[in-house]
Motif scaffolding. Structure first.
Motif, PDB file in Angstrom:
ATOM      1  N   LEU B 122       0.684  -1.047  -0.245  1.00 17.62           N
ATOM      2  CA  LEU B 122       0.104  -0.150   0.015  1.00 17.62           C
ATOM      3  C   LEU B 122       0.985   1.328   0.012  1.00 17.62           C
ATOM      4  N   ASP B 123       0.670   2.057  -0.530  1.00 20.94           N
ATOM      5  CA  ASP B 123       1.682   2.801  -1.418  1.00 20.94           C
ATOM      6  C   ASP B 123       1.068   4.645  -0.745  1.00 20.94           C
ATOM      7  N   GLY B 211      -1.064   2.066   7.368  1.00 21.67           N
ATOM      8  CA  GLY B 211      -1.108   0.645   6.264  1.00 21.67           C
ATOM      9  C   GLY B 211       0.063   1.105   5.321  1.00 21.67           C
ATOM     10  N   ALA B 212      -0.016   2.486   5.123  1.00 20.76           N
ATOM     11  CA  ALA B 212       0.565   3.151   3.579  1.00 20.76           C
ATOM     12  C   ALA B 212       1.759   3.755   3.900  1.00 20.76           C
ATOM     13  N   LEU B 213       2.403   3.402   5.626  1.00 19.65           N
ATOM     14  CA  LEU B 213       3.877   4.340   5.793  1.00 19.65           C
ATOM     15  C   LEU B 213       4.722   2.632   6.383  1.00 19.65           C
ATOM     16  N   GLN B 214       4.041   1.946   6.917  1.00 19.82           N
ATOM     17  CA  GLN B 214       4.457   0.545   7.384  1.00 19.82           C
ATOM     18  C   GLN B 214       3.689  -0.525   6.627  1.00 19.82           C
ATOM     19  N   SER B 215       3.661  -1.893   6.992  1.00 18.27           N
ATOM     20  CA  SER B 215       3.652  -2.764   6.695  1.00 18.27           C
ATOM     21  C   SER B 215       2.212  -3.495   6.450  1.00 18.27           C
ATOM     22  N   GLN B 217      -0.065  -6.059   7.373  1.00 21.01           N
ATOM     23  CA  GLN B 217      -0.005  -7.687   7.593  1.00 21.01           C
ATOM     24  C   GLN B 217      -0.568  -8.406   8.806  1.00 21.01           C
TER      25      GLN B 217
END
Lengths: 379, 306
Positions: B122-123, B211-215, B217
């Protein structure tokens, strides 16, 4: 009467054949199948079971359990496998802190443990054990290669790793070969997902490069945040930070990054081609380094089983030590401390024509590399 | 140089605080109105992130993903409230903890079953890519500034909702006397579902933004949940204002501790030792702060119940 005779002959033949084959070989696999580190453990498990399946060996029983990346849970599972399931061999642990909790106690009970990933320094030197075989690497190895390679371009590196045994081994390994100055050195929390505070320090440090060891989700988070921060200093890392399990989630930010590993998808040998094809065909994804190491572990076990009975510990240990199997990493041998002697390569992240991010080898950092702790081992 | 670093770290602390506020606001609202301890709040955060990543990948737009994350988290929240939580209001806290812990396991394994164990991509949306110059010569990531902006807007919105609207009036009434507003003819069941869905949507929003900053999961919600609980304990359980103040305190203390402690220790001991000990001390700093605050204000800074 004839029938009874026939039955008893049949029964006798069964009894003798079961003498020859004994019971199936029981292998306990403790690995991380849930939580943030699950991607690594699942690759480990998938490659291991695939290798076993392809061998066609029927006298094999796998006991697979999830440690949820928790040391206390891993210890309980190990006890259960040794006391309850009476496993002959154990393997599977991904994380060094879990390996430190499980391995010493396991090998002390005369159960052979083969590590498919973690290689803490504490188990490679004075505390080496004839029952402990590391099929992957000693933790320092990848980082030593990158430290060596960094000397070429960089004079002032900023280094960071998580605060656990493998993290400390990582930075120790890097510093062992890196000759330049350090702009900073940070230990982060295991499982940390926000690296804003660390990135700010990198920016302020005046470093000319960043070396980071952050496996699994930690590395994804760091790379995404780093790419957006506008710091712009080149990053390098060990293969774990840019392994196939995390590359799709990092995205294009990883392209061009150099990293070190003992294995890569494009490594040119027959065993590796077979492995990559089989893994892709079975699971519809590319294998990671964890899968490669686990595949080797399975094949080492299979090779040793064809030579010696697992119940005859001395003979079986000797058969393992001979390492008479086709490794996907090419040449592979065990050093006196049962850790590998192998090449370490420098890889670069590339985007293939079909848009998939992966690594390709660009240089060899070390040939037949041994770890720094072997001489302290009394074996 | 040091001032720019300090400003950057303060902003980092603020951003972490704002993100924690989005989590803690929902948690404290649900506790305040319904007296329910919801451990599954972290799972709603995860659902938000997964919904955003999936929809953004399918449509190519982060913004549609963001809307999807709100809808998915609110939807799942409402379903959970009707199906499970509703049966727990009259039980004691231990039963609630057990049931909502079970929900964590079910939702985590459900997400694993649907999306697999490997992190999703997610970017950050293209409009918010890159860094901006700060006054004084520093640089700061634009997306993190945007998160701070969203957090401030949500805080203002919640304030208006609770102090100026009919729904807010009922929420406040529910906080002070649950039985009485039921007796006054307010449909308490619907109110609870709405409050739960609102809290869930805030968690989902936080998950999508982060989520866009991290992963993205499975299991990403639990570490944040622990911090969110620290926040509401510091701020006073049930108080939105407390959640805001507590979140900013936790965010700033955590960030500053990670940054300053190792450098302070380095003055008195070798650098590599200082980084190890500093990192260990920094990770317990927020709990030390929490213990200190509880020692002087046992019910937190702004307790709604007092």
């Amino acid at each position: 009467m004839n029938r009874i005779l026939a039955a008893s002959v049949f029964g006798l033949s069964l009894a003798t054949s079961s003498l020859a084959y004994a019971e199936p070989v029981k292998i306990g696999v403790i690995t991380t199948l849930s939580g943030g580190g699950a991607g690594l453990g699942i690759d480990m498990r998938d490659a291991f079971t695939l290798a076993m399946k392809q061998s066609g060996n029927k006298d094999m029983e796998l006991v697979i359990e999830d440690d949820a990346q928790k040391p206390e849970l891993a210890v309980q599972i190990a006890e259960k496998m040794i006391q309850g399931d009476k496993v002959d061999l154990m393997t599977g642990i991904i994380w060094s802190n879990l390996a430190m909790a499980v391995v010493p106690n396991t090998v002390a009970q005369d159960v052979i443990y083969l590590s498919p990933n973690a290689g803490p320094s504490a188990l490679a030197g004075a505390n080496c054990n004839p029952n402990y075989f590391n099929v992957a690497y000693q933790n320092d190895n990848f980082h030593e290669a990158m430290g060596q390679y960094a000397n070429k371009d960089y004079k002032n590196a900023f280094i960071l790793a998580p605060n656990y045994p493998a993290g400390k081994d990582a930075l120790t390994g890097f510093k062992r070969y890196y000759k330049g100055a350090l702009a900073g050195e940070i230990y982060t929390q295991v499982g940390q997902t926000d690296y804003a505070a660390e990135i700010a320090q990198i920016r302020a440090s005046g470093a000319d490069s960043v070396y980071f060891f952050l496996p699994g989700g930690m590395g994804i988070a760091f790379m995404k945040q780093y790419a957006q921060s506008g710091v712009g200093i080149p990053v390098t890392g060990p293969g774990f930070s840019f392994s196939q399990d995390v590359l799709p989630a990092i995205g294009d930010a990883a392209i061009g990054v150099k990293n070190s590993a003992t294995w890569s998808k494009d490594l040119d040998n027959e065993a590796n081609k077979t492995f990559v094809e089989a893994f892709k065909a079975e699971y519809k994804r590319l294998p990671s380094i964890y899968a490669a190491q686990s595949w080797d572990t399975a094949n080492l076990i299979l090779a040793a089983l064809s030579k010696a009975d697992v119940k005859d510990k001395d003979a079986f240990r000797a058969a393992l030590k001979a390492a008479d199997f086709k490794s996907v990493r090419g040449e592979f041998a065990f050093n006196n401390n049962n850790h590998p002697i192998q090449n370490v390569y420098i890889r670069e992240v590339v985007k293939e024509d079909d848009g998939v991010l992966t690594n390709k080898i660009i240089a060899t950092a070390f040939e037949h590399h041994k770890d720094a702790y072997a001489e302290k081992c009394g074996m | 140089m040091f001032t720019t670093l300090l400003i950057e770290q303060l902003l980092n602390g603020l951003q972490l605080g704002v993100m924690l506020f989005l989590m803690a606001a929902g948690l404290t609202l649900i506790f305040g109105v319904m007296g329910l301890i919801n451990l599954a709040h972290g799972s709603l955060y995860m659902i938000g992130a997964f919904a955003c990543a999936t929809v953004a990948a399918a449509t190519g737009s982060f913004w549609i993903g963001l809307i999807a994350s709100l809808a998915a988290a609110a939807g799942v929240g409402a379903i959970i409230e009707v199906a499970v939580i509703r049966r727990l209001y009259d039980r004691d806290h231990l039963d609630q903890v057990l049931a909502t812990f079970a929900l964590i396991l079910i939702l985590s394994e459900g997400a694993r079953w649907l999306f697999g164990s490997f992190p999703l991509y997610l970017d950050i949306p293209p409009q918010l890519q890159g860094a901006v110059a700060l006054p004084g010569g520093g640089q700061y990531q634009l997306y993190r500034l945007a998160i701070i902006g969203v957090g401030v807007a949500v805080a203002a919105g919640l304030y208006l909702l609770i102090s100026r609207t009919r729904l807010g009036m009922r929420i406040r009434a529910g906080e002070s006397d649950r039985e009485m507003i039921g007796a006054l003819g307010v449909d308490i069941g619907t109110l609870y579902t709405v409050v739960f869905a609102l809290g869930a949507a805030l968690a989902g929003l936080a998950g999508a933004l982060v989520g866009a900053l991290q992963s993205v999961q499975v299991g990403m919600g639990e570490p944040v949940l622990i911090l969110a609980f620290v926040v509401i304990v510091i701020g006073g359980i049930g108080s939105i204002k407390g959640a805001l103040v507590g979140a900013v305190i936790v965010g700033v203390v955590d960030t500053m501790g990670r940054f300053l402690l190792p450098s302070l220790l380095a003055l008195t001991m070798p650098a590599s030792q200082a980084t190890t000990i500093g990192a260990a001390l920094a990770s317990m700093l927020i709990y030390v702060v929490m213990a200190l605050i509880l020692a002087f204000r046992p019910s937190g800074l702004f307790s709604a119940q007092s």
